[in-house]
Design a protein around this motif. Structure first.
Motif, PDB file in Angstrom:
ATOM      1  N   CYS A   7       0.846  -1.193   0.000  1.00  0.00           N
ATOM      2  CA  CYS A   7       0.000   0.000   0.000  1.00  0.00           C
ATOM      3  C   CYS A   7       0.883   1.245   0.000  1.00  0.00           C
ATOM      4  O   CYS A   7       1.506   1.573   1.010  1.00  0.00           O
ATOM      5  N   SER A   8       0.927   1.909  -1.128  1.00  0.00           N
ATOM      6  CA  SER A   8       1.740   3.127  -1.249  1.00  0.00           C
ATOM      7  C   SER A   8       1.122   4.290  -0.487  1.00  0.00           C
ATOM      8  O   SER A   8       1.830   5.144   0.036  1.00  0.00           O
ATOM      9  N   CYS A   9      -0.189   4.332  -0.399  1.00  0.00           N
ATOM     10  CA  CYS A   9      -0.877   5.443   0.273  1.00  0.00           C
ATOM     11  C   CYS A   9      -0.477   5.550   1.742  1.00  0.00           C
ATOM     12  O   CYS A   9      -0.310   6.644   2.271  1.00  0.00           O
ATOM     13  N   PHE A  10      -0.340   4.400   2.411  1.00  0.00           N
ATOM     14  CA  PHE A  10      -0.028   4.405   3.841  1.00  0.00           C
ATOM     15  C   PHE A  10       1.318   3.767   4.159  1.00  0.00           C
ATOM     16  O   PHE A  10       1.649   3.573   5.334  1.00  0.00           O
ATOM     17  N   GLY A  11       2.095   3.425   3.136  1.00  0.00           N
ATOM     18  CA  GLY A  11       3.428   2.872   3.349  1.00  0.00           C
ATOM     19  C   GLY A  11       3.422   1.528   4.062  1.00  0.00           C
ATOM     20  O   GLY A  11       4.288   1.257   4.889  1.00  0.00           O
ATOM     21  N   VAL A  12       2.463   0.678   3.727  1.00  0.00           N
ATOM     22  CA  VAL A  12       2.354  -0.636   4.369  1.00  0.00           C
ATOM     23  C   VAL A  12       3.092  -1.656   3.510  1.00  0.00           C
ATOM     24  O   VAL A  12       2.846  -1.756   2.300  1.00  0.00           O
ATOM     25  N   THR A  13       3.970  -2.413   4.151  1.00  0.00           N
ATOM     26  CA  THR A  13       4.767  -3.395   3.425  1.00  0.00           C
ATOM     27  C   THR A  13       4.097  -4.767   3.411  1.00  0.00           C
ATOM     28  O   THR A  13       3.197  -5.047   4.204  1.00  0.00           O
ATOM     29  N   GLU A  14       4.581  -5.612   2.513  1.00  0.00           N
ATOM     30  CA  GLU A  14       4.102  -6.994   2.444  1.00  0.00           C
ATOM     31  C   GLU A  14       4.345  -7.700   3.774  1.00  0.00           C
ATOM     32  O   GLU A  14       3.497  -8.455   4.254  1.00  0.00           O
ATOM     33  N   LYS A  15       5.486  -7.432   4.378  1.00  0.00           N
ATOM     34  CA  LYS A  15       5.817  -8.039   5.674  1.00  0.00           C
ATOM     35  C   LYS A  15       4.776  -7.658   6.735  1.00  0.00           C
ATOM     36  O   LYS A  15       4.340  -8.498   7.519  1.00  0.00           O
ATOM     37  N   GLN A  16       4.368  -6.392   6.748  1.00  0.00           N
ATOM     38  CA  GLN A  16       3.370  -5.945   7.718  1.00  0.00           C
ATOM     39  C   GLN A  16       2.028  -6.632   7.488  1.00  0.00           C
ATOM     40  O   GLN A  16       1.368  -7.042   8.447  1.00  0.00           O
ATOM     41  N   VAL A  17       1.623  -6.778   6.232  1.00  0.00           N
ATOM     42  CA  VAL A  17       0.367  -7.458   5.919  1.00  0.00           C
ATOM     43  C   VAL A  17       0.439  -8.899   6.415  1.00  0.00           C
ATOM     44  O   VAL A  17      -0.499  -9.401   7.047  1.00  0.00           O
ATOM     45  N   LYS A  18       1.565  -9.581   6.162  1.00  0.00           N
ATOM     46  CA  LYS A  18       1.718 -10.964   6.610  1.00  0.00           C
ATOM     47  C   LYS A  18       1.704 -11.056   8.132  1.00  0.00           C
ATOM     48  O   LYS A  18       1.147 -12.003   8.695  1.00  0.00           O
ATOM     49  N   GLU A  19       2.296 -10.067   8.814  1.00  0.00           N
ATOM     50  CA  GLU A  19       2.278 -10.060  10.280  1.00  0.00           C
ATOM     51  C   GLU A  19       0.852  -9.912  10.810  1.00  0.00           C
ATOM     52  O   GLU A  19       0.466 -10.591  11.762  1.00  0.00           O
ATOM     53  N   HIS A  20       0.068  -9.038  10.191  1.00  0.00           N
ATOM     54  CA  HIS A  20      -1.330  -8.874  10.601  1.00  0.00           C
ATOM     55  C   HIS A  20      -2.116 -10.157  10.319  1.00  0.00           C
ATOM     56  O   HIS A  20      -2.980 -10.546  11.114  1.00  0.00           O
ATOM     57  N   ALA A  21      -1.813 -10.807   9.206  1.00  0.00           N
ATOM     58  CA  ALA A  21      -2.488 -12.069   8.877  1.00  0.00           C
ATOM     59  C   ALA A  21      -2.122 -13.138   9.908  1.00  0.00           C
ATOM     60  O   ALA A  21      -2.993 -13.879  10.380  1.00  0.00           O
ATOM     61  N   ASP A  22      -0.861 -13.189  10.285  1.00  0.00           N
ATOM     62  CA  ASP A  22      -0.427 -14.152  11.306  1.00  0.00           C
ATOM     63  C   ASP A  22      -1.098 -13.878  12.643  1.00  0.00           C
ATOM     64  O   ASP A  22      -1.321 -14.791  13.442  1.00  0.00           O
ATOM     65  N   ALA A  23      -1.433 -12.614  12.889  1.00  0.00           N
ATOM     66  CA  ALA A  23      -2.085 -12.226  14.140  1.00  0.00           C
ATOM     67  C   ALA A  23      -3.596 -12.450  14.100  1.00  0.00           C
ATOM     68  O   ALA A  23      -4.287 -12.201  15.080  1.00  0.00           O
ATOM     69  N   GLY A  24      -4.119 -12.903  12.944  1.00  0.00           N
ATOM     70  CA  GLY A  24      -5.534 -13.248  12.882  1.00  0.00           C
ATOM     71  C   GLY A  24      -6.374 -12.533  11.844  1.00  0.00           C
ATOM     72  O   GLY A  24      -7.544 -12.850  11.675  1.00  0.00           O
ATOM     73  N   ALA A  25      -5.809 -11.558  11.136  1.00  0.00           N
ATOM     74  CA  ALA A  25      -6.578 -10.872  10.092  1.00  0.00           C
ATOM     75  C   ALA A  25      -6.729 -11.811   8.901  1.00  0.00           C
ATOM     76  O   ALA A  25      -5.747 -12.330   8.387  1.00  0.00           O
ATOM     77  N   CYS A  26      -7.963 -12.051   8.482  1.00  0.00           N
ATOM     78  CA  CYS A  26      -8.245 -13.022   7.416  1.00  0.00           C
ATOM     79  C   CYS A  26      -8.763 -12.393   6.141  1.00  0.00           C
ATOM     80  O   CYS A  26      -8.837 -13.056   5.113  1.00  0.00           O
ATOM     81  N   THR A  27      -9.166 -11.135   6.201  1.00  0.00           N
ATOM     82  CA  THR A  27      -9.780 -10.490   5.039  1.00  0.00           C
ATOM     83  C   THR A  27      -9.119  -9.132   4.811  1.00  0.00           C
ATOM     84  O   THR A  27      -8.529  -8.555   5.733  1.00  0.00           O
ATOM     85  N   PRO A  28      -9.260  -8.601   3.590  1.00  0.00           N
ATOM     86  CA  PRO A  28      -8.730  -7.257   3.339  1.00  0.00           C
ATOM     87  C   PRO A  28      -9.331  -6.215   4.294  1.00  0.00           C
ATOM     88  O   PRO A  28      -8.643  -5.293   4.722  1.00  0.00           O
ATOM     89  N   ARG A  29     -10.589  -6.387   4.671  1.00  0.00           N
ATOM     90  CA  ARG A  29     -11.221  -5.445   5.595  1.00  0.00           C
ATOM     91  C   ARG A  29     -10.545  -5.492   6.977  1.00  0.00           C
ATOM     92  O   ARG A  29     -10.337  -4.472   7.614  1.00  0.00           O
ATOM     93  N   GLN A  30     -10.187  -6.688   7.431  1.00  0.00           N
ATOM     94  CA  GLN A  30      -9.498  -6.817   8.714  1.00  0.00           C
ATOM     95  C   GLN A  30      -8.085  -6.251   8.641  1.00  0.00           C
ATOM     96  O   GLN A  30      -7.598  -5.648   9.596  1.00  0.00           O
ATOM     97  N   ILE A  31      -7.431  -6.422   7.491  1.00  0.00           N
ATOM     98  CA  ILE A  31      -6.118  -5.802   7.288  1.00  0.00           C
ATOM     99  C   ILE A  31      -6.273  -4.285   7.332  1.00  0.00           C
ATOM    100  O   ILE A  31      -5.489  -3.588   7.971  1.00  0.00           O
TER     101      ILE A  31
END
Length: 81
Positions: A7-31
């Motif tokens: 996400c260029s708008c908020f500077g979110v990296t692939e690693k951060q998305v994967k960390e949120h997914a590992d923490a339980g986020a399952c959908t783009p809305r939860q991310i």
């Protein structure tokens, strides 16, 4: 280290998305709730979906079974307390 931005708008990296997914986020809305990715221009939502894939997700499995995922989660949390 090479950072891959999802996400260029908020500077979110692939690693951060994967960390949120590992923490339980399952959908783009939860991310989006966790880090705002996908809430501005929306061009990263498909990439987020691809990262999340159809992997194991307790909430998604409950929904697929027709059970209310949030209620089950709250019940589990209150039983643990």
């Amino acid at each position: 280290m090479n950072r891959v931005y999802v996400c260029s708008c908020f500077g979110v990296t692939e690693k951060q998305v994967k960390e949120h997914a590992d923490a339980g986020a399952c959908t783009p809305r939860q991310i989006a709730s966790a880090c705002k990715a996908g809430t501005d221009c929306g061009s990263c939502v498909r990439r987020i979906q691809a990262i999340l894939g159809r992997g194991s997700c307790p909430r998604r499995e409950l929904l697929d079974q027709g059970m209310p995922a949030l209620t089950a989660e709250v019940t589990e949390l209150s039983e643990a307390a």
